[in-house]
Design a protein around this motif. Sequence first.
Motif, PDB file in Angstrom:
ATOM      1  N   GLY A  19       0.940  -1.217  -0.173  1.00  0.00           N
ATOM      2  CA  GLY A  19       0.013   0.088  -0.092  1.00  0.00           C
ATOM      3  C   GLY A  19       0.709   1.354  -0.103  1.00  0.00           C
ATOM      4  N   VAL A  20       1.914   1.329   0.923  1.00  0.00           N
ATOM      5  CA  VAL A  20       2.849   2.392   0.671  1.00  0.00           C
ATOM      6  C   VAL A  20       3.450   2.733  -0.518  1.00  0.00           C
ATOM      7  N   LEU A  21       4.004   1.595  -0.906  1.00  0.00           N
ATOM      8  CA  LEU A  21       4.783   1.582  -2.121  1.00  0.00           C
ATOM      9  C   LEU A  21       4.012   2.182  -3.283  1.00  0.00           C
ATOM     10  N   LEU A  22       2.568   1.743  -3.501  1.00  0.00           N
ATOM     11  CA  LEU A  22       1.562   2.090  -4.625  1.00  0.00           C
ATOM     12  C   LEU A  22       1.415   3.651  -4.235  1.00  0.00           C
ATOM     13  N   ALA A  23       1.182   4.064  -3.013  1.00  0.00           N
ATOM     14  CA  ALA A  23       0.737   5.268  -2.618  1.00  0.00           C
ATOM     15  C   ALA A  23       1.935   6.425  -3.021  1.00  0.00           C
ATOM     16  N   LEU A  24       3.287   5.979  -2.999  1.00  0.00           N
ATOM     17  CA  LEU A  24       4.363   6.657  -3.273  1.00  0.00           C
ATOM     18  C   LEU A  24       4.302   6.792  -4.659  1.00  0.00           C
ATOM     19  N   ALA A  25       3.942   5.678  -5.669  1.00  0.00           N
ATOM     20  CA  ALA A  25       4.221   5.816  -6.848  1.00  0.00           C
ATOM     21  C   ALA A  25       3.047   6.716  -7.477  1.00  0.00           C
ATOM     22  N   SER A  26       1.794   6.759  -6.673  1.00  0.00           N
ATOM     23  CA  SER A  26       0.762   7.287  -7.300  1.00  0.00           C
ATOM     24  C   SER A  26       0.504   8.801  -6.818  1.00  0.00           C
ATOM     25  N   GLY A  27       1.326   8.954  -5.763  1.00  0.00           N
ATOM     26  CA  GLY A  27       1.196  10.591  -5.083  1.00  0.00           C
ATOM     27  C   GLY A  27       2.511  11.226  -5.581  1.00  0.00           C
ATOM     28  N   LEU A  28       3.606  10.663  -6.002  1.00  0.00           N
ATOM     29  CA  LEU A  28       4.883  11.640  -6.286  1.00  0.00           C
ATOM     30  C   LEU A  28       4.696  11.806  -7.731  1.00  0.00           C
ATOM     31  N   ASP A  47      -1.988   7.987 -12.646  1.00  0.00           N
ATOM     32  CA  ASP A  47      -2.942   7.373 -13.892  1.00  0.00           C
ATOM     33  C   ASP A  47      -2.968   5.975 -13.954  1.00  0.00           C
ATOM     34  N   LEU A  48      -1.873   5.321 -13.727  1.00  0.00           N
ATOM     35  CA  LEU A  48      -1.709   3.848 -13.858  1.00  0.00           C
ATOM     36  C   LEU A  48      -2.267   3.199 -12.568  1.00  0.00           C
ATOM     37  N   VAL A  49      -2.035   3.740 -11.472  1.00  0.00           N
ATOM     38  CA  VAL A  49      -2.432   3.058 -10.027  1.00  0.00           C
ATOM     39  C   VAL A  49      -3.741   3.322  -9.438  1.00  0.00           C
ATOM     40  N   ASP A  50      -3.954   4.639  -9.202  1.00  0.00           N
ATOM     41  CA  ASP A  50      -5.238   5.284  -8.563  1.00  0.00           C
ATOM     42  C   ASP A  50      -6.406   4.476  -8.945  1.00  0.00           C
ATOM     43  N   ALA A  51      -6.717   4.494 -10.299  1.00  0.00           N
ATOM     44  CA  ALA A  51      -8.077   3.961 -10.656  1.00  0.00           C
ATOM     45  C   ALA A  51      -8.089   2.677 -10.350  1.00  0.00           C
ATOM     46  N   PRO A  52      -7.241   1.761 -10.460  1.00  0.00           N
ATOM     47  CA  PRO A  52      -7.499   0.337 -10.192  1.00  0.00           C
ATOM     48  C   PRO A  52      -7.583  -0.010  -8.494  1.00  0.00           C
ATOM     49  N   MET A  53      -6.945   1.023  -7.763  1.00  0.00           N
ATOM     50  CA  MET A  53      -6.872   0.817  -6.337  1.00  0.00           C
ATOM     51  C   MET A  53      -8.368   1.277  -5.798  1.00  0.00           C
ATOM     52  N   GLN A  54      -8.758   2.326  -6.692  1.00  0.00           N
ATOM     53  CA  GLN A  54     -10.130   2.647  -6.042  1.00  0.00           C
ATOM     54  C   GLN A  54     -11.349   1.810  -6.562  1.00  0.00           C
ATOM     55  N   MET A  55     -11.069   1.219  -7.523  1.00  0.00           N
ATOM     56  CA  MET A  55     -12.036  -0.015  -7.901  1.00  0.00           C
ATOM     57  C   MET A  55     -11.754  -1.198  -6.855  1.00  0.00           C
ATOM     58  N   LEU A  56     -10.614  -1.639  -6.807  1.00  0.00           N
ATOM     59  CA  LEU A  56     -10.262  -2.981  -5.699  1.00  0.00           C
ATOM     60  C   LEU A  56     -10.927  -2.624  -4.442  1.00  0.00           C
ATOM     61  N   TYR A  83      -2.766   3.120   1.700  1.00  0.00           N
ATOM     62  CA  TYR A  83      -2.555   3.786   0.307  1.00  0.00           C
ATOM     63  C   TYR A  83      -3.369   4.969   0.375  1.00  0.00           C
ATOM     64  N   LEU A  84      -4.545   5.007   0.816  1.00  0.00           N
ATOM     65  CA  LEU A  84      -5.338   6.191   0.820  1.00  0.00           C
ATOM     66  C   LEU A  84      -4.726   7.275   1.672  1.00  0.00           C
ATOM     67  N   ASN A  85      -4.443   7.035   2.693  1.00  0.00           N
ATOM     68  CA  ASN A  85      -3.901   8.025   3.628  1.00  0.00           C
ATOM     69  C   ASN A  85      -2.643   8.663   3.271  1.00  0.00           C
ATOM     70  N   VAL A  86      -1.736   7.601   2.772  1.00  0.00           N
ATOM     71  CA  VAL A  86      -0.534   8.188   2.422  1.00  0.00           C
ATOM     72  C   VAL A  86      -0.396   8.952   1.280  1.00  0.00           C
ATOM     73  N   TYR A  87      -1.441   8.517   0.214  1.00  0.00           N
ATOM     74  CA  TYR A  87      -1.640   9.419  -0.974  1.00  0.00           C
ATOM     75  C   TYR A  87      -2.340  10.617  -0.661  1.00  0.00           C
ATOM     76  N   ALA A  88      -3.279  10.671   0.460  1.00  0.00           N
ATOM     77  CA  ALA A  88      -4.006  11.874   0.530  1.00  0.00           C
ATOM     78  C   ALA A  88      -2.909  12.736   1.110  1.00  0.00           C
ATOM     79  N   GLY A  89      -1.820  12.312   2.084  1.00  0.00           N
ATOM     80  CA  GLY A  89      -0.959  13.111   2.608  1.00  0.00           C
ATOM     81  C   GLY A  89       0.058  13.819   1.846  1.00  0.00           C
ATOM     82  N   ILE A  90       0.420  12.896   0.768  1.00  0.00           N
ATOM     83  CA  ILE A  90       1.494  13.479  -0.028  1.00  0.00           C
ATOM     84  C   ILE A  90       0.635  14.420  -0.784  1.00  0.00           C
ATOM     85  N   ARG A  91      -0.362  14.290  -1.526  1.00  0.00           N
ATOM     86  CA  ARG A  91      -1.133  15.447  -2.286  1.00  0.00           C
ATOM     87  C   ARG A  91      -1.582  16.549  -1.319  1.00  0.00           C
TER      88      ARG A  91
END
Length: 288
Positions: free
Chosen positions: A109-118, A124-133, A169-177
């Motif tokens: 979750g953290v690695l995907l959040a870093l890739a999606s947030g940074l 574009d590649l990670v966030d949509a599938p994570m939101q679906m799953l 994933y959600l919280n790390v992504y939100a924290g980065i953005r």
Amino acid sequence: MSVTESPGTYVPPAPARRAAPAGRVRLVPAHARGRGLPRWLRRTSGPVALVALWHIASVTGVLPAEVLAGPATVVSSAARLIATGELQQAIVVSLGRAMAGLALGGTVGVLLALASGLTRLGEDLVDAPMQMLRTVPNVALIPLLIIWFGIGEAPKIALIALATAFPLYLNVYAGIRGVDQTLIEAGRTLGLGRAGLVRHVVLPGALPNALVGLRYSLGIAWLALVFGEQINATAGVGYLMANAREFFQTDVIVVCLVVYAILGLAVDMVVRTLERIFLAWRPSFTGA
């Protein structure tokens, strides 16, 4: 009027002390005022009152033993399980499963959040599938996990990993953005490159959200563990609970529930300690 002790020597008059006006009230800071009962006593009064009501209802017959065993029976059952070593062994097994699933799911979750947030490409590649799953119920995946991994330890750990990955994933992504753009501009002005901005600005700014996500993931890990230990488990707290259900032993079931609660409270206290250590630079409101 001046006062002279000798010719040519001036001694200023002593300042007159003003009497405090009548009716004036001395102000005392809020932190210095008495708060009545100690906080630890106030925090424990609720659970103690709940147990007292439970005991009264059991003794008076309002709550039959067939529905829910009384506190005395639960304590004696816990003592018996501890004396035989069953409870300690079950706690070690369940704790190992929860921590293994959290480590796997949290890392992903953290690695995907870093890739999606940074990076925008990562988003574009990670966030949509994570939101679906994340909207798929984890319990509904149990049949697939059994088909993929069998009925051993793997599906239990995989279920916990899936459940804990999304909150982090959600919280790390939100924290980065959510990092203030002004801080980014200030870092660039000071000569920080991309790596320096990530290390000194973005990651510290996202840390509060990451710790909140960790607390959510720890709570969800115990929920997923309850379901995971129903998959042909031969050890663990869930195994004890499943056996107690078959024999209508409500006292053992309550012991298992209390163990889950205590373990959840213990790991939450660990995260709170980490917050006090790593977020000491950020003063925050602690309640009135």
